[in-house]
Design a protein around this motif. Structure first.
Motif, PDB file in Angstrom:
ATOM      1  N   UNK A   1     -11.868  12.716 -19.287  1.00  0.00           N
ATOM      2  CA  UNK A   1     -12.822  13.287 -20.243  1.00  0.00           C
ATOM      3  C   UNK A   1     -14.076  12.434 -20.366  1.00  0.00           C
ATOM      4  N   UNK A   2     -13.932  11.112 -20.158  1.00  0.00           N
ATOM      5  CA  UNK A   2     -15.067  10.223 -20.359  1.00  0.00           C
ATOM      6  C   UNK A   2     -15.487   9.462 -19.100  1.00  0.00           C
ATOM      7  N   UNK A   3     -14.883   9.791 -17.944  1.00  0.00           N
ATOM      8  CA  UNK A   3     -15.222   9.045 -16.728  1.00  0.00           C
ATOM      9  C   UNK A   3     -14.700   9.777 -15.493  1.00  0.00           C
ATOM     10  N   UNK A   4     -15.274   9.415 -14.352  1.00  0.00           N
ATOM     11  CA  UNK A   4     -14.785   9.867 -13.046  1.00  0.00           C
ATOM     12  C   UNK A   4     -14.401   8.617 -12.256  1.00  0.00           C
ATOM     13  N   UNK A   5     -13.141   8.536 -11.833  1.00  0.00           N
ATOM     14  CA  UNK A   5     -12.657   7.386 -11.071  1.00  0.00           C
ATOM     15  C   UNK A   5     -12.595   7.742  -9.588  1.00  0.00           C
ATOM     16  N   UNK A   6     -13.131   6.857  -8.767  1.00  0.00           N
ATOM     17  CA  UNK A   6     -13.099   7.017  -7.309  1.00  0.00           C
ATOM     18  C   UNK A   6     -12.271   5.874  -6.751  1.00  0.00           C
ATOM     19  N   UNK A   7     -11.162   6.194  -6.097  1.00  0.00           N
ATOM     20  CA  UNK A   7     -10.261   5.166  -5.584  1.00  0.00           C
ATOM     21  C   UNK A   7     -10.056   5.350  -4.080  1.00  0.00           C
ATOM     22  N   UNK A   8     -10.232   4.269  -3.334  1.00  0.00           N
ATOM     23  CA  UNK A   8      -9.978   4.263  -1.891  1.00  0.00           C
ATOM     24  C   UNK A   8      -9.013   3.120  -1.596  1.00  0.00           C
ATOM     25  N   UNK A   9      -7.911   3.424  -0.923  1.00  0.00           N
ATOM     26  CA  UNK A   9      -6.940   2.399  -0.537  1.00  0.00           C
ATOM     27  C   UNK A   9      -6.702   2.475   0.958  1.00  0.00           C
ATOM     28  N   UNK A  10      -6.477   1.322   1.594  1.00  0.00           N
ATOM     29  CA  UNK A  10      -6.195   1.308   3.028  1.00  0.00           C
ATOM     30  C   UNK A  10      -5.235   0.169   3.346  1.00  0.00           C
ATOM     31  N   UNK A  11      -4.621   0.240   4.530  1.00  0.00           N
ATOM     32  CA  UNK A  11      -3.675  -0.802   4.947  1.00  0.00           C
ATOM     33  C   UNK A  11      -4.224  -1.631   6.103  1.00  0.00           C
ATOM     34  N   UNK A  12      -5.553  -1.616   6.290  1.00  0.00           N
ATOM     35  CA  UNK A  12      -6.162  -2.351   7.390  1.00  0.00           C
ATOM     36  C   UNK A  12      -6.358  -3.826   7.090  1.00  0.00           C
ATOM     37  N   UNK A  13      -6.785  -4.547   8.124  1.00  0.00           N
ATOM     38  CA  UNK A  13      -7.039  -5.986   8.009  1.00  0.00           C
ATOM     39  C   UNK A  13      -8.468  -6.298   8.432  1.00  0.00           C
ATOM     40  N   UNK A  14      -9.124  -7.233   7.789  1.00  0.00           N
ATOM     41  CA  UNK A  14      -8.612  -8.046   6.683  1.00  0.00           C
ATOM     42  C   UNK A  14      -8.832  -7.349   5.347  1.00  0.00           C
ATOM     43  N   UNK A  15      -8.121  -7.812   4.331  1.00  0.00           N
ATOM     44  CA  UNK A  15      -8.400  -7.359   2.981  1.00  0.00           C
ATOM     45  C   UNK A  15      -9.547  -8.196   2.415  1.00  0.00           C
TER      46      UNK A  15
END
Length: 699
Positions: free
Chosen positions: A63-77
């Motif tokens: 209601x008060x925000x838009x969250x953008x999440x990207x996750x990956x299993x690559x290297x390096x972190x």
């Protein structure tokens, strides 16, 4: 010790990163495209990693925000020193600017722009302290603060307990994100928080990036859907490292690049080019000049650099375009492409020779209008470089790619250019330096894939689409004709007799092999009459009949209603779709089978009540015959009412198929039968397009 090749200097105005106007200049995007920009750039960064197999994209609208999440299993972190470098807005932390190689982006400051967007989009009085979160080697909440003419990061390391809470929170809406964040020390999660805004959806960008990178599984989740684009290959794309071929650079490019490094020796600089990676060749080149090996590349004057440039050119041959990586026909076809063209060539100018590979693929689309997807070096472009900057002249008129594909209805045309020498003169203009040299190849390839004739139908692809249709309407039985029109409407199946025959053969073989449920497909064109009763004893007969009487018991629900209503439908095959609704509301369903017989008209009027208006809801094709059947039915019913001395009002309304439904659902047109009733009048209104009721989604 090897010098750090990432120290390329580029100093934008720092405050541009935290203002809307500045970010529009840097990114070339308007605010409602910022979400797409963030998702695209984070995907590009994840795909650039080593050993990346899975990427999860999640959009959460609160209601008060838009969250953008990207996750990956690559290297390096991401390590802490990486984070500090990224958040130093006085410098570009990337090596992408100025180096000519096949790479997914050239901005060099994309992550800085993402952090800036998450700051600038908020009103000052509503902005959270932290608008970003990163899980790398550690977990951090991140915000920005303006101090005078500088931008300072606010970095809050999270405790182990806070880290667990954040991981659980970020992973909750996407199962693939949950898998990436649990028990994997190398996984990376980046989250940006934006205010509620009318952002464009990034789903199409994710889809086409997945097509261009078939070695990675990419999942996408938002409030409406969860989709997974499975990897089609285990082999990652291979790009050139370092600086590429000396022939890809003009002298101006070569000189600018040499002076971009503070601490790189000239020997190391030469060795970063293809053909000179063996230090012996670099030493040989330098020994023929007066340039010391230990001299810094940034300290050389124009004369010395010019001599070095020409001697390197004399030793090196140009690179063939065949060495450039491409997605390839097999990978495109495995993801649904029905036509593919590959063209390779070399852009030759006065001061450089640069190879390119151009892939153009056509995909079926449920849209009734053609769509062009523009891609560069294995990622989508947000700047429309081909449709905006490529054109030719034919018969005195400008012709663009949009003009070429305008008749390619139900197709998505994906244009993918691979080249190490794409110079984005200004992202805000969406312009690239050498596009003019690609005009002929690009327009020819696009014209070729836009002309879809006979398509080689892959049985497995067709069956996959059929299973989706059957699963979406698990309560319905289908005729082959209905399935065919759903394939035409949803997946761009060509609406031809040959394609219908091909589908019939595929479905016959699939049912024989039990690849699909044979009971879900019915044949109503061949009536069957069963006269031998199945009962073995009187008790069995009586039990069945009594149960049937009880189940069938009902009373007239329409006697007290102000209107009497019936549904009339042109096609018997579709009566099963509408019958459950008619049964629910106790409405008579009448199948016309084209023009009604006199017996059908006579019996209908006999059952019409004499004391209330009669309403007929009509469903039929939108073609000359379908419209004429409707018109004739109304006229004949009214005439028969007079013959039987019944003067009750009669109303007939077409509820399907209407021109509004055709436009709303973008239904595919069928070839017009020009021997139909009132065909000439129909063509004046609707041209040579006809639409069948079967094309409408049963839902």
């Amino acid at each position: 010790m090897e010098e750090d090749v990432t120290q390329i200097r580029w100093k934008p105005r720092v405050l541009d990163f935290v203002t809307i106007d500045g970010l529009q200049r840097i990114t070339g995007c308007i605010p409602n495209s910022f979400l797409r920009f963030i998702v695209k750039e984070l995907l590009d960064n994840a795909l650039d990693k080593r050993n990346v197999h899975n990427i999860a994209v999640t959009i959460i609208r609160l209601s008060d925000a838009v969250l953008i999440q990207i996750a990956d299993d690559g290297e390096p972190t991401i390590a802490e020193q990486d984070l500090l470098k990224i958040l130093d807005f006085s410098r570009a932390p990337s090596s992408k600017m100025g180096i000519k190689r096949v790479q997914r982006g050239v901005l060099g400051n994309a992550l800085q722009c993402c952090f800036g967007i998450s700051y600038a989009m908020w009103d000052d009085d509503k902005r959270p302290t932290h608008t970003a979160f990163i899980k790398g080697e550690k977990c951090w909440n991140i915000g920005l603060k303006i101090e005078g003419d500088d931008v300072k990061p606010l970095i809050e390391p999270l405790t182990p307990n806070q880290t667990v809470d954040v991981k659980n929170c970020t992973a909750g809406s996407n199962p693939d994100l949950q898998n990436l964040t649990n028990g994997d020390s190398h996984s990376t999660v980046i989250e940006f928080k934006l205010p509620p805004f009318d952002f464009e959806s990034p789903l199409d960008d994710v889809k086409y990036i997945a097509i261009l990178n078939p070695h990675v599984t990419i999942s996408y989740a938002d409030e409406k859907q969860v989709l997974t684009f499975e990897a089609k290959s285990n082999e990652p794309l291979s790009f050139y490292d370092d600086f590429g071929d000396i022939w890809w650079y003009s002298f101006k490019d070569f000189m600018s690049l040499a002076r971009s490094f503070d601490n790189m020796s000239v020997e190391s600089y030469v060795a970063h080019f293809k053909k000179f990676r063996d230090r012996r060749y670099a030493s040989e080149i330098l020994s023929s000049t007066a340039i010391p090996k230990s001299a810094k590349s940034s300290s050389l004057d124009d004369v010395a650099l010019k001599e070095l440039f020409e001697r390197m050119r004399a030793k090196a041959k140009t690179t063939s375009p065949r060495v450039l990586p491409v997605v390839g026909k097999t990978a495109f076809e495995s993801q649904g492409a029905i036509k593919y063209v590959l063209k390779r060539g070399v852009i030759k100018t006065e001061d450089k020779q640069v190879p390119y590979a151009l892939e153009v693929a056509a995909f079926p689309s449920y849209s009734h209008y053609p769509k062009i997807v523009e891609c560069i070096n294995f990622t989508v472009s947000l700047y429309q470089p081909f449709t905006r900057w490529i054109y030719t002249s034919e018969n005195g008129k400008f012709v663009t790619i949009n003009d070429i594909v305008k008749n390619a209805t139900n197709l998505t045309i994906l244009v993918h250019l691979v080249s190490p020498n794409l110079t984005w003169l200004s992202p805000s203009k969406g312009e690239m330096g050498e596009l003019g040299y690609l005009e002929k190849s690009l327009l020819t390839a696009t014209r070729t894939v836009s002309k879809i004739g006979t398509v080689n139908v892959d049985d497995n692809k067709v069956l996959a689409c059929v299973r989706i249709i059957l699963d979406e309407h698990h309560q319905l039985l289908f005729t082959i004709r209905q399935i065919f029109y759903r394939l035409v409407a949803l997946y761009g199946f060509l609406n031809t007799r040959n394609m219908y025959s091909r589908l019939s053969k595929i479905l016959r073989e699939a049912r024989e092999l039990r690849l699909i449920d044979a009971e879900r497909i019915v044949d109503l064109t061949r009536p069957e009459y069963f006269n031998n009763p199945k009962y073995k004893a009187l008790d069995e007969y009586m039990e069945t009949k009594l149960k049937g009487l009880i189940d069938a018991f009902d009373l007239d629900r329409w006697s007290d209603q102000p209107y009497y209503v019936e549904v009339w439908i042109e096609k018997e095959a579709l009566s099963r779709v509408i019958l459950p609704i008619c049964k629910k509301y106790r409405i008579n369903l009448i199948v016309c089978k084209g023009y009604s017989s006199y017996t059908q008209i006579y019996e209908a009027v006999k059952r019409f009540p004499k004391n209330k208006p009669v309403g007929i809801l009509y469903l039929g094709d939108h073609d000359p015959s379908g419209l004429h059947i409707e018109e004739t039915l109304k006229k004949r019913l009214k005439e028969e009412l007079k013959r039987q001395n019944i003067y009750t009002p009669l109303y007939l309304k077409r509820v399907a198929l209407t021109i509004d439904q055709i436009q709303q659902f973008k239904l595919p047109a069928s070839p017009l039968k020009k021997v139909s009733q009132k065909c000439k009048e129909y063509i004046v209104k609707y041209e040579n397009n006809a639409w069948e009721l079967d094309a409408l989604d049963p839902a």
